[in-house]
Design an enzyme around this catalytic site. Sequence first.
Site, short mmCIF file in Angstrom:
data_model
loop_
_atom_site.label_atom_id
_atom_site.label_comp_id
_atom_site.label_asym_id
_atom_site.label_seq_id
_atom_site.Cartn_x
_atom_site.Cartn_y
_atom_site.Cartn_z
N CYS A 82 -33.14 -1.44 6.66
CA CYS A 82 -34.52 -1.75 6.34
C CYS A 82 -35.40 -1.21 7.46
O CYS A 82 -35.04 -1.25 8.63
CB CYS A 82 -34.81 -3.24 6.19
N ARG A 141 -33.38 4.32 6.95
CA ARG A 141 -32.86 2.97 7.21
C ARG A 141 -32.57 2.19 5.93
O ARG A 141 -32.01 1.11 5.96
CB ARG A 141 -33.86 2.18 8.06
N TRP A 198 -32.99 -1.97 2.35
CA TRP A 198 -31.56 -1.76 2.07
C TRP A 198 -31.03 -3.15 1.78
O TRP A 198 -30.92 -3.99 2.66
CB TRP A 198 -30.87 -1.14 3.28
N ASN A 253 -36.61 -7.08 8.84
CA ASN A 253 -35.35 -6.34 8.94
C ASN A 253 -34.35 -7.25 9.67
O ASN A 253 -34.67 -7.78 10.73
CB ASN A 253 -35.61 -5.04 9.74
N GLY A 254 -33.17 -7.44 9.06
CA GLY A 254 -32.18 -8.30 9.70
C GLY A 254 -31.57 -9.25 8.68
O GLY A 254 -31.72 -9.04 7.47
N GLU A 280 -12.75 12.45 9.53
CA GLU A 280 -14.18 12.73 9.49
C GLU A 280 -14.50 13.64 8.28
O GLU A 280 -15.50 13.43 7.59
CB GLU A 280 -14.62 13.39 10.81
N LYS A 283 -17.02 12.59 5.29
CA LYS A 283 -18.18 13.41 4.89
C LYS A 283 -18.15 13.65 3.39
O LYS A 283 -19.15 13.51 2.70
CB LYS A 283 -18.19 14.77 5.61
N GLU A 304 -18.77 10.31 1.29
CA GLU A 304 -20.07 9.63 1.36
C GLU A 304 -21.19 10.43 0.70
O GLU A 304 -22.15 9.86 0.23
CB GLU A 304 -20.43 9.23 2.80
N HIS A 338 5.93 9.36 3.69
CA HIS A 338 6.24 7.91 3.71
C HIS A 338 5.50 7.17 2.61
O HIS A 338 5.31 5.96 2.69
CB HIS A 338 5.90 7.34 5.09
N LYS A 371 -28.89 4.93 7.24
CA LYS A 371 -28.54 5.65 8.46
C LYS A 371 -28.21 4.71 9.61
O LYS A 371 -27.28 4.94 10.36
CB LYS A 371 -29.71 6.55 8.84
C1 F6R Z 1 -21.15 8.73 8.58
C2 F6R Z 1 -22.04 8.02 9.48
C3 F6R Z 1 -21.70 6.62 9.84
C4 F6R Z 1 -22.12 6.30 11.28
C5 F6R Z 1 -21.88 4.81 11.57
C6 F6R Z 1 -22.20 4.47 13.01
O1 F6R Z 1 -21.57 10.03 8.33
O2 F6R Z 1 -23.05 8.54 9.90
O3 F6R Z 1 -20.34 6.37 9.64
O4 F6R Z 1 -21.38 7.10 12.15
O5 F6R Z 1 -22.66 4.05 10.71
O6 F6R Z 1 -23.52 4.75 13.32
P1 F6R Z 1 -23.99 4.89 14.82
O7 F6R Z 1 -23.33 6.11 15.40
O8 F6R Z 1 -25.49 5.04 14.76
O9 F6R Z 1 -23.57 3.65 15.53
#
Ligand code: F6R
Length: 610
Positions: free
Chosen positions: A2, A27, A75, A100-101, A483, A487, A490, A506, A605
């Site tokens: 948020c 956010r 969010w 927010n929270g 990773e 990617k 998501e 396994h 994000k």
């Molecule tokens: C995936 C991604 C998330 C962040 C995670 C931690 O592409 O961006 O998995 O890496 O939410 O976020 P930070 O690094 O801001 O603590």
Amino acid sequence: MCGIVGVVSTRQVPDLLVEGLQRLEYRGYDSAGIAVLDANQVLKRRRTIGKVKELADSLRSDSLSGVTGIAHTRWATHGVPSEGNAHPHVYGETVALAHNGIVENHEALREELVGLGSEFTSDTDTEVIVHLIGRELANTDSLLDAVRRAVKRLEGAFAIGVISSRHPGRLIGARKGSPLVVGLGHGENFIASDVLALRSLTDRFILLEEGDLVELTPSDVSVWNLDDESVVRSSVKVEMRVDDTGKGNFQHYMHKEIHQQPQAVAATLEGRVTRHRVLEEAFGVRASSVFDRTRAITIVACGSSYYSASIARYWIEDLVGIPCNVEIASEFRYRRGVVLPGSLFVTITQSGETADTLAALRLVKEQGFEASLTICNVPTSTTVRESDLALMIQAGPEIGVASTKAFTAQLVDLMLLTILLGRRHRMSEDTERELVGALRGLPDVLEEALKLDVVTRKLAQRLVDKHHALFLGRGAHYPVALEGALKLKEISYIHAEALPAGELKHGPLALVDAEMPVIAVAPNNDLLEKLKSNLQEVRARGGELIVFADETLGFRTEPGVTVVEVPSVHEALAPIVFTVALQLLAYHTAALKGTDLDQPRNLAKSVTVE
Ligand code: F6R
């Protein structure tokens, strides 16, 4: 999660609020809303489901006016995304609030408020706050006072913005556990979840601390604590480049940010390395003595940042020779672990606001670690302010929800840390010289890797209709595979899993058939022959292989095996280069599918809730 923004001014604020929300959309983006006090000090509110654009469109066809207002992009945590659950929430016609929270004791408060006659119109935890404030206004003429009394009753995390029709020309903010900054203008002042939201309005900020309340008028800002004492918070100037927040010539932020990686790496190295050495002084006066005492490391992070930490574990144990424990923050914080003597506690977080990572940092303060260090992209963030040492990455704002340039820049910082610790343990001067040389050459290698844009765009056609994909790697390239899978899933919503290639037999080998693309990462290292055997196991079961292979290996495409040659680099840095190739594959697959890849469904994000 948020985003909130508030403005108290002498000019019209709805457009300023909407612009701020657009910058905060990373956010959360499932609904948005705005509340303003109009010329007659009547509270006017508009809320819409979906992205901020829906709100902007609604205001374009039916505008609001006012010089004081708050706004919110959501969010969802409590209650589905709906107009009724969207913020701002109101108490009658008097008070409006954006939050927010998470209010953890909202159920008990709601029950109490219902007993007093409050009627609730949403399923959110937030609505109790505005009712508490509204009711407190019966006991005080001061909006600040009413907010203070209300937030003292809250358990959990909050950053809030509040306006009231009985207090025109006044805006109150408060923070505990969620970020909130104050922007200082000329004849107007602002609050927002981050400095980026206010980029076009000011470059002067007050970074509020835990438990701060702030009262803003167009000409004045005063900060208070929960005990009604005035506190002094100095202002800081934050430089932001104008081109940082646009898409440039790219269709998506993510694509732009993938292509910014050579610059992000170069900027992260700038001022920290000479031709052959890492400059210890560049890490601040306290760093040397902390590194002298470091005998073990615990790294805690979430998501992609956890995967960069997982790569660094191989570096630290191999090149430094000290134990390195890497944990997911949401697990670490609820586990009683053992702290080895001389342990350095490291958090890795792009945003510096991730709730679980921050909670872990706060938790370890009493646990006997030598010191805390954060690797972060946002100098004004809470994690930076609360850590003993901060090793900034210089990736610039990362707006695409999927992390790309922050991930590779984190790895650069982690390699610098590895070298600084290594020279105190088993790393020779020659190895340091070799690694620094490789780091300095890395931006050029990444430029080469970015040319894989063309081949990965073609390959994406093979993935776009699939429902599942398997990623394989070994050693430090296992987290690279993780990773790559993250990617892909998501942003394209294709289910993807990653495995250490040796684990395939396994159990997961049972999944392999012609419908399951298997994407393997093949660097030129000691594990290559082992990896080749694992790939044979896939071929023998009719699995389709896409192999990202170091260009010096001479792998050739053949029926059932597509080879993508990846530029060669020092073995230790290969995870960074291979990651870029996998980012491109995920990007093009999602672009072909037409998903909203800068703002994938259900995500945000900055995860500022638990
Ligand atoms: C995936 C991604 C998330 C962040 C995670 C931690 O592409 O961006 O998995 O890496 O939410 O976020 P930070 O690094 O801001 O603590």
